[in-house]
Design a protein around this motif. Structure first.
Motif, PDB file in Angstrom:
ATOM      1  N   ILE A 293      87.153  -3.718  68.037  1.00  0.00           N
ATOM      2  CA  ILE A 293      88.574  -4.019  67.874  1.00  0.00           C
ATOM      3  C   ILE A 293      88.961  -3.801  66.411  1.00  0.00           C
ATOM      4  CG2 ILE A 293      88.716  -5.648  69.796  1.00  0.00           C
ATOM      5  CD1 ILE A 293      88.373  -7.921  67.734  1.00  0.00           C
ATOM      6  N   GLY A 294      90.226  -3.470  66.171  1.00  0.00           N
ATOM      7  CA  GLY A 294      90.651  -3.281  64.798  1.00  0.00           C
ATOM      8  C   GLY A 294      92.074  -2.793  64.691  1.00  0.00           C
ATOM      9  N   PHE A 295      92.338  -2.032  63.638  1.00  0.00           N
ATOM     10  CA  PHE A 295      93.662  -1.479  63.358  1.00  0.00           C
ATOM     11  C   PHE A 295      93.552   0.029  63.142  1.00  0.00           C
ATOM     12  CE2 PHE A 295      94.039  -5.718  60.971  1.00  0.00           C
ATOM     13  CZ  PHE A 295      94.600  -6.380  62.061  1.00  0.00           C
ATOM     14  N   ARG A 296      94.700   0.704  63.167  1.00  0.00           N
ATOM     15  CA  ARG A 296      94.807   2.075  62.668  1.00  0.00           C
ATOM     16  C   ARG A 296      95.172   2.029  61.191  1.00  0.00           C
ATOM     17  NH1 ARG A 296      92.956   6.886  64.813  1.00  0.00           N
ATOM     18  NH2 ARG A 296      91.832   5.899  66.524  1.00  0.00           N
ATOM     19  N   ILE A 297      94.564   2.893  60.397  1.00  0.00           N
ATOM     20  CA  ILE A 297      94.860   2.957  58.973  1.00  0.00           C
ATOM     21  C   ILE A 297      95.399   4.344  58.644  1.00  0.00           C
ATOM     22  CG2 ILE A 297      92.528   3.691  58.286  1.00  0.00           C
ATOM     23  CD1 ILE A 297      92.864   1.761  55.839  1.00  0.00           C
ATOM     24  N   GLU A 298      96.472   4.403  57.836  1.00  0.00           N
ATOM     25  CA  GLU A 298      97.093   5.679  57.483  1.00  0.00           C
ATOM     26  C   GLU A 298      97.151   5.872  55.969  1.00  0.00           C
ATOM     27  OE1 GLU A 298     100.350   7.491  60.073  1.00  0.00           O
ATOM     28  OE2 GLU A 298     100.709   5.342  60.327  1.00  0.00           O
ATOM     29  N   HIS A 299      96.757   7.080  55.559  1.00  0.00           N
ATOM     30  CA  HIS A 299      96.865   7.519  54.171  1.00  0.00           C
ATOM     31  C   HIS A 299      97.558   8.873  54.144  1.00  0.00           C
ATOM     32  CE1 HIS A 299      93.096   5.077  54.302  1.00  0.00           C
ATOM     33  NE2 HIS A 299      93.507   4.631  53.125  1.00  0.00           N
ATOM     34  N   PRO A 300      98.058   9.299  52.999  1.00  0.00           N
ATOM     35  CA  PRO A 300      98.490  10.690  52.896  1.00  0.00           C
ATOM     36  C   PRO A 300      97.286  11.613  53.131  1.00  0.00           C
ATOM     37  CG  PRO A 300      99.273   9.395  51.017  1.00  0.00           C
ATOM     38  CD  PRO A 300      98.288   8.540  51.739  1.00  0.00           C
ATOM     39  N   GLN A 301      97.460  12.632  53.945  1.00  0.00           N
ATOM     40  CA  GLN A 301      96.342  13.548  54.186  1.00  0.00           C
ATOM     41  C   GLN A 301      95.870  14.192  52.882  1.00  0.00           C
ATOM     42  OE1 GLN A 301      94.513  14.198  57.071  1.00  0.00           O
ATOM     43  NE2 GLN A 301      93.221  15.287  55.604  1.00  0.00           N
ATOM     44  N   MET A 343      88.772   9.412  63.861  1.00  0.00           N
ATOM     45  CA  MET A 343      89.560   9.833  62.709  1.00  0.00           C
ATOM     46  C   MET A 343      90.375  11.070  63.067  1.00  0.00           C
ATOM     47  SD  MET A 343      89.892  11.870  59.826  1.00  0.00           S
ATOM     48  CE  MET A 343      91.166  11.539  58.614  1.00  0.00           C
ATOM     49  N   CYS A 344      91.656  11.057  62.762  1.00  0.00           N
ATOM     50  CA  CYS A 344      92.574  12.138  63.114  1.00  0.00           C
ATOM     51  C   CYS A 344      93.182  12.741  61.850  1.00  0.00           C
ATOM     52  CB  CYS A 344      93.689  11.630  64.030  1.00  0.00           C
ATOM     53  SG  CYS A 344      93.108  11.022  65.614  1.00  0.00           S
ATOM     54  N   PRO A 345      92.616  13.826  61.330  1.00  0.00           N
ATOM     55  CA  PRO A 345      93.206  14.470  60.153  1.00  0.00           C
ATOM     56  C   PRO A 345      94.582  15.042  60.496  1.00  0.00           C
ATOM     57  CG  PRO A 345      90.976  15.284  60.615  1.00  0.00           C
ATOM     58  CD  PRO A 345      91.425  14.526  61.813  1.00  0.00           C
ATOM     59  N   GLY A 346      95.518  14.904  59.581  1.00  0.00           N
ATOM     60  CA  GLY A 346      96.842  15.468  59.791  1.00  0.00           C
ATOM     61  C   GLY A 346      97.418  15.122  61.140  1.00  0.00           C
ATOM     62  N   GLY A 347      97.327  13.849  61.510  1.00  0.00           N
ATOM     63  CA  GLY A 347      97.747  13.438  62.847  1.00  0.00           C
ATOM     64  C   GLY A 347      98.771  12.318  62.838  1.00  0.00           C
ATOM     65  N   THR A 348      98.881  11.642  63.973  1.00  0.00           N
ATOM     66  CA  THR A 348      99.835  10.544  64.114  1.00  0.00           C
ATOM     67  C   THR A 348      99.176   9.382  64.840  1.00  0.00           C
ATOM     68  OG1 THR A 348     100.666  11.516  66.182  1.00  0.00           O
ATOM     69  CG2 THR A 348     101.875  12.032  64.164  1.00  0.00           C
ATOM     70  N   VAL A 349      99.697   8.193  64.593  1.00  0.00           N
ATOM     71  CA  VAL A 349      99.302   7.004  65.340  1.00  0.00           C
ATOM     72  C   VAL A 349     100.218   6.908  66.553  1.00  0.00           C
ATOM     73  CG1 VAL A 349      99.032   4.493  65.277  1.00  0.00           C
ATOM     74  CG2 VAL A 349      98.526   5.881  63.243  1.00  0.00           C
ATOM     75  N   VAL A 350      99.642   6.685  67.724  1.00  0.00           N
ATOM     76  CA  VAL A 350     100.439   6.723  68.950  1.00  0.00           C
ATOM     77  C   VAL A 350     100.385   5.394  69.697  1.00  0.00           C
ATOM     78  CG1 VAL A 350     100.153   9.201  69.211  1.00  0.00           C
ATOM     79  CG2 VAL A 350      98.547   7.667  70.349  1.00  0.00           C
ATOM     80  N   ARG A 369      96.594  20.256  62.885  1.00  0.00           N
ATOM     81  CA  ARG A 369      96.312  19.113  62.018  1.00  0.00           C
ATOM     82  C   ARG A 369      97.138  19.169  60.726  1.00  0.00           C
ATOM     83  NH1 ARG A 369      89.665  18.549  62.419  1.00  0.00           N
ATOM     84  NH2 ARG A 369      89.627  17.315  64.330  1.00  0.00           N
ATOM     85  N   ASN A 370      98.414  19.425  60.867  1.00  0.00           N
ATOM     86  CA  ASN A 370      99.238  19.626  59.667  1.00  0.00           C
ATOM     87  C   ASN A 370     100.305  18.561  59.463  1.00  0.00           C
ATOM     88  OD1 ASN A 370     101.005  20.282  61.669  1.00  0.00           O
ATOM     89  ND2 ASN A 370     101.407  22.379  60.997  1.00  0.00           N
ATOM     90  N   GLU A 371     100.177  17.391  60.115  1.00  0.00           N
ATOM     91  CA  GLU A 371     101.108  16.301  59.833  1.00  0.00           C
ATOM     92  C   GLU A 371     100.783  15.688  58.464  1.00  0.00           C
ATOM     93  OE1 GLU A 371     103.663  15.577  61.658  1.00  0.00           O
ATOM     94  OE2 GLU A 371     103.168  16.918  63.325  1.00  0.00           O
ATOM     95  N   ARG A 372     101.726  14.926  57.942  1.00  0.00           N
ATOM     96  CA  ARG A 372     101.597  14.437  56.570  1.00  0.00           C
ATOM     97  C   ARG A 372     100.468  13.428  56.399  1.00  0.00           C
ATOM     98  NH1 ARG A 372     106.244  11.083  53.174  1.00  0.00           N
ATOM     99  NH2 ARG A 372     105.053  10.887  51.240  1.00  0.00           N
ATOM    100  N   ASN A 373     100.240  12.565  57.394  1.00  0.00           N
ATOM    101  CA  ASN A 373      99.286  11.470  57.248  1.00  0.00           C
ATOM    102  C   ASN A 373      97.957  11.745  57.936  1.00  0.00           C
ATOM    103  OD1 ASN A 373     101.314  10.113  55.940  1.00  0.00           O
ATOM    104  ND2 ASN A 373     101.699   8.640  57.583  1.00  0.00           N
ATOM    105  N   ALA A 374      96.924  11.151  57.394  1.00  0.00           N
ATOM    106  CA  ALA A 374      95.635  11.026  58.083  1.00  0.00           C
ATOM    107  C   ALA A 374      95.571   9.621  58.670  1.00  0.00           C
ATOM    108  CB  ALA A 374      94.486  11.225  57.102  1.00  0.00           C
ATOM    109  N   ASN A 375      94.932   9.483  59.819  1.00  0.00           N
ATOM    110  CA  ASN A 375      94.765   8.135  60.368  1.00  0.00           C
ATOM    111  C   ASN A 375      93.413   8.001  61.049  1.00  0.00           C
ATOM    112  OD1 ASN A 375      95.026   7.911  63.546  1.00  0.00           O
ATOM    113  ND2 ASN A 375      96.480   9.507  62.923  1.00  0.00           N
TER     114      ASN A 375
END
Length: 544
Positions: A293-301, A343-350, A369-375
């Motif tokens: 169990i946990g969270f999604r974490i987002e950074h700039p790719q 891990m989803c490079p250049g992706g989105t949290v859904v 994989r060209n979205e702004r954030n990594a998650n």
């Protein structure tokens, strides 16, 4: 054929496929010390990346090579571990149908495990019937967008349920750490390519397809199964399994229709909670299993790219290697393991809920994989022995409790609760976004995530994030965003099966399969398990 491993070339030499082939050819001739006339052909079996020296990143090739005088070459290099006969990776059916059986095998669920179970059975001539509770993939996509854009959840057609399974709305990763001595994964990748996936997935070290491409691939595989005599029924939820003298006899659908069978593949995915309850109530052996169990974490790719590629970071490197990823593990002082997941490079949290008034997160990427954030998921392992009552379905109840609380924390409108990383580490509520804007739709409601998970998980994650920043510089970025909750990392149950026949240990004719049954974790491993189960069904049907 020979298998030549560990041929290393600077990535700068692979600007085009032809240039790459020319460089590989030159390296092979030098490595084998043979004239060009003795090299008949070669193909790339696997290509990885060695980025340990950020100023000198290398491609690492494993090659299948055909040469003249192969026996002589093997004698010359008999002590070299990197030059050996190439293994036979061609798929071989264990048996094929010789006549029509009175009762056709049934596959319940049409995610990766169900697709490959049905495909192998169809290719072997057994004409399976597939029963999928959700809709075909394009209609399912429309329903999924209904939650993401309109906050309208369809419990039967969403990220979890429908053609393609949960993996359709993910990064489409096609790699796994499973033992695969029979090369089943090669069969999986070859079938994906036949169905329209990029040919590169056959050899790159971390292949992926991405959601939009997976849609077309899944449709093509469906059509293949149909062309071989299989039958696929959507919006057909199984509500009962008929069992007599511990032998499966048939299934009943929500519509009331009864379909007889003595070979039932149960490949329902990790979120089919009502099916888990039905299976348990029927007396089929089920046990609780660990999950996370946990969270999604987002950074700039761009932050991840710079941290991983170091001195080699450039537009040219990104063009060759794509958005960077990471895999992280931390063993916390309280005894918990914290790790990055999916891990989803250049992706989105859904939004990945499948039940009303609950919030679940997951990650997704397109092929580009060209979205702004990594998650990624940042998750903590839990076990039934320690964290929830030792009842077969206690993990399901625990997931529901966390997801219901997340729904309330998010504002009770399918928004997800979120918090900036800096505020999470300091245990203070977040009030406004900074550099990183979250990608989750319908939306993120800023709050304090301190109560979103048990205390042991929160404290372990607060310890892990700064530790991860020592491996990925900037991982503890104060403006990074955490979004809750991630609870569907794997199935909370296992429908235990016999190691040899792959049938339920107390119900003959029932073949638990894939991630929902507790025997896989991800697209590739689920597909491989589908092949194994299809072979077991084929053997049983043929009486071999």
């Amino acid at each position: 054929m020979l298998r030549i491993t560990e041929i290393k070339l600077p990535i700068e030499l692979a600007d085009t496929l032809k240039h790459q082939d020319d460089q590989i050819k030159a390296a092979l001739l030098k490595r084998l010390d043979i004239p060009e006339s003795d090299l008949i052909r070669f193909e790339i079996f696997k290509r990885g990346v060695d980025a340990r020296k950020s100023h000198a990143i290398l491609y690492v090739y494993n090659l299948d090579v055909e040469v003249n005088h192969e026996a002589r070459v093997l004698v010359r290099f008999k002590k070299d571990p990197h030059i050996k006969p190439a293994p036979d990776t061609a798929y071989k059916f264990v048996t094929k149908a010789t006549n029509t059986k009175p009762l056709r095998p049934i596959v319940v669920g049409f995610g990766p495990a169900g697709i490959f179970a049905a495909l192998i059975l169809a290719q072997a001539g057994f004409k399976p019937i597939v029963l999928e509770r959700g809709k075909e993939v394009r209609k399912r996509t429309q329903d999924t967008w209904g939650l993401w854009r309109k906050r309208e959840l369809n419990p039967e057609s969403n990220v979890q349920f429908g053609e393609g399974g949960a993996g359709t709305f993910s990064d489409g990763k096609l790699y796994s750490q499973i033992k695969d001595t029979k090369h089943y994964s090669r069969k999986v990748l070859q079938e994906f390519v036949k169905a329209g996936a990029p040919e590169e997935i056959l050899y790159v070290s971390h292949p992926h397809i991405g959601t939009f491409r997976l849609v077309g691939v899944v449709e093509d595989m469906r059509n293949t199964i149909l062309s071989l005599g299989g039958e696929i029924r959507f919006e057909s939820r199984v509500t009962d399994i008929a069992i007599k003298n511990q032998q499966v006899e048939g299934v009943t659908l929500l519509s009331g229709e009864y379909i007889p069978t003595q070979h039932l593949v149960l490949a329902v995915g990790h979120s089919a909670r009502d099916t888990f309850e039905m299976v348990y109530d029927k007396g089929i052996y089920v046990e609780a299993k660990p999950f996370s169990i946990g969270f999604r974490i987002e950074h700039p790719q761009s932050l991840i790219d710079r941290a991983r590629y170091g001195k080699s970071y450039s537009d040219d490197i990104l063009k060759k290697l794509g958005a960077a990823d990471y895999r992280l593990v931390h063993h916390a002082q309280n005894g918990r393991s914290v790790y990055s997941f999916c891990m989803c490079p250049g992706g989105t949290v859904v939004a990945a809920a499948s039940e009303p008034n609950r919030v679940v997160t997951n990650g997704m990427s397109q092929y580009s994989r060209n979205e702004r954030n990594a998650n990624a998921g940042i998750v903590v392992g839990i076990t039934p022995e320690v964290d929830y009552p030792d009842h077969p379905l206690a993990g399901v109840a625990f997931q529901r409790q966390l997801e219901s609380h997340a729904f309330v924390l998010g504002g009770a409108d399918y928004s997800a609760p979120g918090q900036l990383i800096g505020d999470f580490l300091a245990n203070r509520p977040s009030t406004k976004f900074g550099e990183v804007m979250p990608s989750y739709t319908p939306g993120v409601h800023l709050t304090n995530l301190d109560t979103a998970l048990p205390e042991f998980a929160i404290s372990a994650m607060r310890e892990a994030i700064p530790a991860f920043a020592k491996q990925v510089v900037g991982f503890d970025l104060a403006d990074g965003v955490l979004t809750g909750v991630e609870t569907r990392t794997s199935s909370p149950i296992r429908i235990k099966r016999d190691d040899d026949s792959l049938q339920s240990i107390n119900t003959k004719g029932l073949f638990p399969c894939g991630e929902g049954a507790g025997y896989a974790g991800g697209i590739l491993s689920a597909a491989v398990d589908g092949i194994k189960v299809a072979e077991a069904v084929s053997i049983s049907l043929s009486g071999v």
